[in-house]
Design an enzyme around this catalytic site. Structure first.
Site, mmCIF file in Angstrom:
data_model
loop_
_atom_site.group_PDB
_atom_site.id
_atom_site.type_symbol
_atom_site.label_atom_id
_atom_site.label_comp_id
_atom_site.label_asym_id
_atom_site.label_seq_id
_atom_site.Cartn_x
_atom_site.Cartn_y
_atom_site.Cartn_z
ATOM 1 N N CYS A 71 -47.396 -95.317 -51.843
ATOM 2 C CA CYS A 71 -48.427 -96.309 -51.520
ATOM 3 C C CYS A 71 -48.679 -96.391 -50.010
ATOM 4 O O CYS A 71 -49.298 -95.515 -49.442
ATOM 5 C CB CYS A 71 -48.091 -97.661 -52.140
ATOM 6 S SG CYS A 71 -49.540 -98.741 -52.200
ATOM 7 N N HIS A 105 -47.419 -96.563 -57.618
ATOM 8 C CA HIS A 105 -46.035 -97.031 -57.477
ATOM 9 C C HIS A 105 -45.181 -96.536 -58.644
ATOM 10 O O HIS A 105 -44.966 -97.288 -59.610
ATOM 11 C CB HIS A 105 -46.001 -98.568 -57.433
ATOM 12 C CG HIS A 105 -46.317 -99.147 -56.100
ATOM 13 N ND1 HIS A 105 -45.361 -99.360 -55.127
ATOM 14 C CD2 HIS A 105 -47.495 -99.543 -55.562
ATOM 15 C CE1 HIS A 105 -45.931 -99.884 -54.050
ATOM 16 N NE2 HIS A 105 -47.230 -100.004 -54.284
ATOM 17 N N GLU A 111 -42.072 -96.288 -58.905
ATOM 18 C CA GLU A 111 -40.824 -97.060 -59.082
ATOM 19 C C GLU A 111 -41.036 -98.256 -60.002
ATOM 20 O O GLU A 111 -40.068 -98.807 -60.527
ATOM 21 C CB GLU A 111 -40.272 -97.501 -57.711
ATOM 22 C CG GLU A 111 -40.913 -98.738 -57.090
ATOM 23 C CD GLU A 111 -42.292 -98.480 -56.498
ATOM 24 O OE1 GLU A 111 -42.797 -97.335 -56.592
ATOM 25 O OE2 GLU A 111 -42.883 -99.431 -55.941
#
Ligand code: MN
Length: 245
Positions: A114, A219, A221
């Site tokens: 990001c 993202h 994660e």
């Protein structure tokens, strides 16, 4: 075969403030968990670290994760000022640009998420849209925050065939979340675009000629149940495993 030494992966932090007004170094837990799930040891790189200590620390790392966060100061890339520019953290900007240079020179594996892909792009001389919605004609909605779950699937990205990313993900199209209002306008030197959103926005880049240096605008994660995103972290952490002498 004996188990390889778990690689130590530096994770860039941001500045925040607690209720008592103390300044904190913060890292989202999701990054820490994603690295550990893939077999790495996360090590937080604190905002405020002295440049000489940063250099010494970087030389001991096996890889670097550039995390998400607020906007980069537009002056770094000659970007158009926009009222939606927010979350500026000048000390963090400085730290991450100081970290990026030696990391690339040492050919340390790096994953840039990001804000991270934006740091990578700007650090290599590229520019950003300071607010996609107003500057990219035909843009879809990319800013699914802060009022939406971080794992909300927002759009697809099409992945360039024969890119490293394509090899890792094993898919030509993946569904991703989207928690950004800025994005790559002009590409930095030595970067190859390897995934794009349906509106043409570059959503992933690779540093050509690097062992493993990949930036993604989404993202991963926050998508622990996505098999392609698990593969991405595993490939990153595996690339960081120290080669035995
Ligand atoms: Mn997006």
């Amino acid at each position: 075969m004996i188990n390889p030494t778990p690689p130590m992966i530096g994770v860039s932090s941001s500045t925040s403030k607690n209720k008592a007004g103390s300044i904190l170094c913060s890292v989202g837990q999701a990054y820490i968990q994603a690295i550990q799930r893939a077999g790495g040891i996360p090590l937080i790189i604190p905002v405020g670290i002295d440049p000489s200590n940063l250099q010494s620390l970087t030389s001991r790392l096996d890889g670097v994760l550039f995390t998400g966060g607020g906007d980069i100061r537009p002056q770094y890339y000659g970007g158009e000022n926009h009222p939606k520019v927010s979350g500026l953290d000048l000390e963090r900007d400085r730290l991450e640009f100081e970290l990026l240079k030696p990391a690339l020179e040492m050919d340390l594996p790096l994953l840039a998420i990001c804000r991270g892909i934006q740091v990578l792009n700007v650090g290599l001389g590229g520019t950003l849209y300071t607010h996609i919605q107003d500057q990219l004609p035909g843009a879809i909605k990319h800013d699914w925050y802060p009022d939406f779950p971080r794992d909300r699937i927002a759009h697809t990205v099409s992945v360039v065939q024969e890119s490293k990313l394509h090899y890792i993900l094993g898919e030509s199209e993946v569904s991703v979340n989207s928690l950004h209002h800025q994005g790559i306008e002009k590409l930095g030197h030595g970067l190859k675009p390897v995934a794009t959103a349906p509106d043409g926005l570059v959503e992933a880049v690779e540093v050509m000629d690097a062992r493993f240096a990949l930036g993604v605008q989404w993202h991963p994660e926050c998508l622990p149940d996505s098999i392609p995103m698990q593969r991405l972290f595993k490939a990153f952490v595996d690339a960081c495993i120290p080669q035995s002498a």
